[in-house]
Design a protein around this motif. Structure first.
Motif, short mmCIF file in Angstrom:
data_model
loop_
_atom_site.label_atom_id
_atom_site.label_comp_id
_atom_site.label_asym_id
_atom_site.label_seq_id
_atom_site.Cartn_x
_atom_site.Cartn_y
_atom_site.Cartn_z
N SER A 16 2.44 2.26 -3.20
CA SER A 16 1.60 2.26 -4.41
C SER A 16 1.50 3.76 -4.90
N LYS A 60 -0.70 11.07 -0.82
CA LYS A 60 -0.03 11.73 0.20
C LYS A 60 0.45 13.21 -0.48
N PHE A 86 -1.44 5.60 -2.90
CA PHE A 86 -0.98 6.19 -1.87
C PHE A 86 -0.09 7.03 -1.80
N THR A 87 0.80 7.29 -3.06
CA THR A 87 1.81 8.37 -2.99
C THR A 87 1.22 9.46 -3.64
N LEU A 147 0.77 -1.21 0.08
CA LEU A 147 0.02 0.18 -0.07
C LEU A 147 0.88 1.12 0.16
N THR A 148 1.81 1.35 0.77
CA THR A 148 2.45 2.49 1.12
C THR A 148 3.42 2.92 -0.23
#
Length: 146
Positions: free
Chosen positions: A14, A21, A17-18, A11-12
């Protein structure tokens, strides 16, 4: 080509996610810069879209800015309450609501290009001109595949 599968998906790390963010970061920084003017980055997008005649109805704004119609109505209510825009019914089709900036809204929209670019430029400090151009090209390629 598939870039993700059940084994390599983290997830972090992907794209979704990016991007989320990065969007949240930029939105918070722009919101902070606009705070003294009592508007948010979302409201800024509406004001600039109306000022630059990119849209003139709630539906057009929703489509342009990617905001669902329910949220758009609430944001427009806030802008109207602040005296920044006015709604009027179309003379040709009463179902259509036209939006116009008030004098106060126009003055504020004129100030935005002095407020927001320094925020974006600070975030892009470590990008070369070529990297910036490539970054925009890739983002546009990403959103064009809708």
């Amino acid at each position: 080509m598939n870039h993700y599968n059940k084994r390599n998906f983290i997830l972090t790390q992907s794209v979704g996610f990016t991007l989320a963010k990065a969007r949240n970061l930029v939105t918070a920084e722009i919101d902070a810069a606009l705070k003294e003017h009592d508007i948010t980055s979302q409201q800024m997008g509406i004001l600039l879209s109306l000022q630059r005649a990119m849209a003139s109805t709630p539906f057009e704004l929703s489509t342009l800015l990617g905001i669902d119609t329910g949220l758009m109505t609430r944001v427009l209510d806030k802008l109207e309450d602040k005296g920044l825009l006015a709604r009027s019914r179309s003379g040709e089709d009463r179902r259509i609501v036209n939006l116009n900036l008030t004098e106060k809204g126009s003055r504020l929209a004129e100030q935005i290009p002095e407020i927001v670019p320094p925020v974006l430029n600070a975030r892009l400090t470590h990008f070369s001109r070529e990297e910036f151009t490539e970054f925009l090209r890739l983002l546009n390629k990403f959103i064009a595949s809708e």
